[in-house]
Design an enzyme around this catalytic site. Structure first.
Site, PDB file in Angstrom:
ATOM      1  CE1 TYR A 179      -2.312   3.075   2.412  1.00  0.00           C
ATOM      2  CE2 TYR A 179      -3.706   2.611   0.443  1.00  0.00           C
ATOM      3  CZ  TYR A 179      -3.446   3.701   1.635  1.00  0.00           C
ATOM      4  OH  TYR A 179      -4.230   4.662   1.605  1.00  0.00           O
TER       5      TYR A 179
ATOM      6  CG  ASP B 210       6.041   3.789   0.388  1.00  0.00           C
ATOM      7  OD1 ASP B 210       4.550   3.588   0.239  1.00  0.00           O
ATOM      8  OD2 ASP B 210       6.195   4.376   1.535  1.00  0.00           O
TER       9      ASP B 210
ATOM     10  CE  LYS C  71       2.771   4.830   7.938  1.00  0.00           C
ATOM     11  NZ  LYS C  71       1.338   4.906   8.390  1.00  0.00           N
TER      12      LYS C  71
HETATM   13  P1  KE4 Z   1      -0.673   8.412   4.259  1.00  0.00           P
HETATM   14  O1  KE4 Z   1      -1.234   9.033   2.979  1.00  0.00           O
HETATM   15  O2  KE4 Z   1      -1.887   7.534   5.095  1.00  0.00           O
HETATM   16  O3  KE4 Z   1       0.008   9.350   5.307  1.00  0.00           O
HETATM   17  O4  KE4 Z   1       0.410   7.302   3.850  1.00  0.00           O
HETATM   18  C1  KE4 Z   1       0.138   6.418   2.903  1.00  0.00           C
HETATM   19  C2  KE4 Z   1       1.128   5.296   3.129  1.00  0.00           C
HETATM   20  C3  KE4 Z   1       2.009   5.018   2.102  1.00  0.00           C
HETATM   21  N1  KE4 Z   1       3.109   4.224   2.325  1.00  0.00           N
HETATM   22  C4  KE4 Z   1       3.083   3.241   3.195  1.00  0.00           C
HETATM   23  C5  KE4 Z   1       3.846   2.263   3.230  1.00  0.00           C
HETATM   24  C6  KE4 Z   1       2.020   3.399   4.411  1.00  0.00           C
HETATM   25  O5  KE4 Z   1       2.008   2.355   5.122  1.00  0.00           O
HETATM   26  C7  KE4 Z   1       1.125   4.363   4.005  1.00  0.00           C
HETATM   27  C8  KE4 Z   1       0.056   4.527   5.096  1.00  0.00           C
HETATM   28  N2  KE4 Z   1      -0.143   3.290   6.135  1.00  0.00           N
HETATM   29  C9  KE4 Z   1      -1.263   2.962   6.586  1.00  0.00           C
HETATM   30  C10 KE4 Z   1      -1.167   1.971   7.525  1.00  0.00           C
HETATM   31  N3  KE4 Z   1      -1.149   0.583   6.739  1.00  0.00           N
HETATM   32  C11 KE4 Z   1      -2.181   4.265   7.164  1.00  0.00           C
HETATM   33  C12 KE4 Z   1      -3.080   3.801   8.202  1.00  0.00           C
HETATM   34  C13 KE4 Z   1      -4.309   4.472   7.775  1.00  0.00           C
HETATM   35  O6  KE4 Z   1      -4.555   4.320   6.303  1.00  0.00           O
HETATM   36  O7  KE4 Z   1      -5.263   4.946   8.208  1.00  0.00           O
END
Ligand code: KE4
Length: 434
Positions: free
Chosen positions: A144, A239, A267
């Site tokens: 993801y 990523d 994060k």
């Molecule tokens: P955000 O757009 O949510 O800040 O980041 C997206 C993203 C991109 N790349 C990786 C490897 C990520 O893990 C994420 C977001 N992680 C999820 C947890 N699995 C966020 C939790 C959520 O979607 O509420």
């Protein structure tokens, strides 16, 4: 444990917010029970509106590597708050955090801050397509990278948890140039490049997968990816939104000794304040507006609050002691859970990299999304609910990764293991290891 106030808040939330949440995974749809209504965090703990305390392994899905409200972050935020929260102009803190990231991450000479991981990966791919004048993107099943259209193809994390391949509202043409390969499958990656290498703008990979649960790279996977992308003139995007400053101060690229062309971060670098970043070599990053022709912008990008919190977190991590502590705690949890599964006589694959860990129930090995999906999500839901009832909050999906902070203590780890053994010992339908 009373949850009266949580239920009342949930009813109001479900009237005002889709699913009662601002991000799908928080709705607990993949597990049982009502999500707690959290009122505050402190160290390794969360407290709900009813005063119940939880050992927190979610840590806001990664940012809180030092635990909730570490004093140095609170102080940095307080100081900045007094000065103002947004100015629409570059402030010293943006340069301060950028310089720390450039010093820490081997492949980054220049970085751009954005407001989320999604924006970071979306922008990184735009740079890659501009640099190569190609369109094809390669990602991996179960990974993801945020919710940009081109990347919502077989995404992991929330989409995997909801078992929705891709998403409604994403036109087929938006993912027509996205190839999805099995994670850790060196042969499939090699074959793709032999067939279409000259068309591939970028390969984007979670160097340690965290969105199908924690799945480390098998030996040679990342290096082979680096060799192939080098040979075919493809941009390699790591990523590291989840792994950046989490698995090592220099991220997974330092841990595994493989340098990408572009790195995405998020994060941890914002200490819990919304943030994302993408960075790489100067020639690539000078393509980004206003230096070059690749447009990307953001009203609150480089938010002084996020920059202040990020600098405080990175300064606390810089001497490396935190990673030794996280390895001690992570190893203790991994060994404890493995011993408990053995005692209970059930199969359980426990994948861990540093302070990222996932127990996959009912299976003995997980190396990709297919093997992750073979795990017993029903038993995971039972485990999650039992942990929650005992004041232990684990991410509410088999396809998420649990996180440990430096604020966790051995007693918290041991309590988590004890409850795990109780739950597994009462399971009768899990495949046995014996
Ligand atoms: P955000 O757009 O949510 O800040 O980041 C997206 C993203 C991109 N790349 C990786 C490897 C990520 O893990 C994420 C977001 N992680 C999820 C947890 N699995 C966020 C939790 C959520 O979607 O509420």
């Amino acid at each position: 444990m009373s949850d009266a106030r949580a239920r009342a808040l949930r009813e109001r939330a479900e009237r005002a917010l889709p699913g009662g949440v601002n991000s799908p995974v928080r709705a607990f749809r993949a597990v049982q029970g009502t999500p707690p209504a959290i009122s505050r965090g402190e160290g390794a703990f969360l407290f709900d509106e009813d005063g119940n305390r939880f050992i927190d392994y979610v840590l806001a899905y990664g940012p809180h590597i030092l635990g909730h409200n570490p004093p140095e972050v609170v102080a940095a935020l307080r100081t900045q708050l007094e000065r103002g929260v947004a100015f629409g102009s570059t402030v010293a803190l943006e340069v301060e955090l950028a310089e720390r990231i450039v010093d820490a991450v081997p492949s980054i000479e220049m970085v751009r801050f954005v407001n989320s991981g999604t924006e970071a990966t979306m922008s990184a791919l735009r740079v890659a397509r501009a640099a190569t004048r190609r369109d094809l993107i390669v990602k991996f099943a179960g990974a993801y990278h945020g919710h940009a259209d081109a990347l919502l193809a077989d995404a992991g994390s929330g989409v995997a948890t909801l078992s929705i391949p891709g998403s409604e509202g994403v036109p087929a043409r938006a993912t027509a140039d996205t190839v999805v390969l099995p994670y850790n499958d060196i042969a499939a990656l090699t074959e793709l490049f032999e067939l279409r290498g000259g068309e591939v703008a970028a390969v984007i990979v979670e160097p340690v997968a965290g969105n199908m649960g924690c799945v480390p790279p098998v030996p040679g996977f990342l290096q082979r990816m680096r060799d192939l992308t080098q040979r075919y003139g493809t941009i390699l995007v790591f990523d590291e939104v989840m792994t950046g400053f989490r698995v090592a101060y220099g991220g997974a690229q330092e841990l595994y000794g493989v340098r990408p062309d572009v790195t995405c971060l998020g994060k941890v670098i914002g200490g819990g304040i919304p943030v994302g970043a993408y960075g790489g070599g100067r020639a690539l990053m000078e393509l980004v507006a206003p230096s070059g022709p690749v447009y990307q912008a953001g009203t609150l990008a480089g938010s002084p609050l996020a920059m202040a919190a990020g600098c405080a977190v990175l300064d606390a991590l810089h001497d490396g002691a935190a990673y030794e502590r996280l390895e001690t705690l992570g190893s203790r949890l991994e060994r404890g859970l493995a011993a408990a599964a053995d005692d209970a006589g059930v199969d359980c694959a426990i994948n861990r990299v540093g302070s990222m860990l996932t127990p996959f129930l009912g299976v003995s090995e997980v190396i990709d999304f297919e093997s992750a999906r073979a795990a017993s999500t029903a038993t995971f839901a039972t485990l999650h609910s039992a942990w929650l009832g005992r004041g232990i909050l684990w991410p509410p999906s088999q396809f998420e990764t649990g996180f440990i902070s430096t604020a966790h203590a051995e007693a918290d780890i041991d309590r988590t293991v004890t409850c795990f053994l109780d739950v597994l010992s009462s399971q009768t339908d899990l495949p046995g290891s014996g």
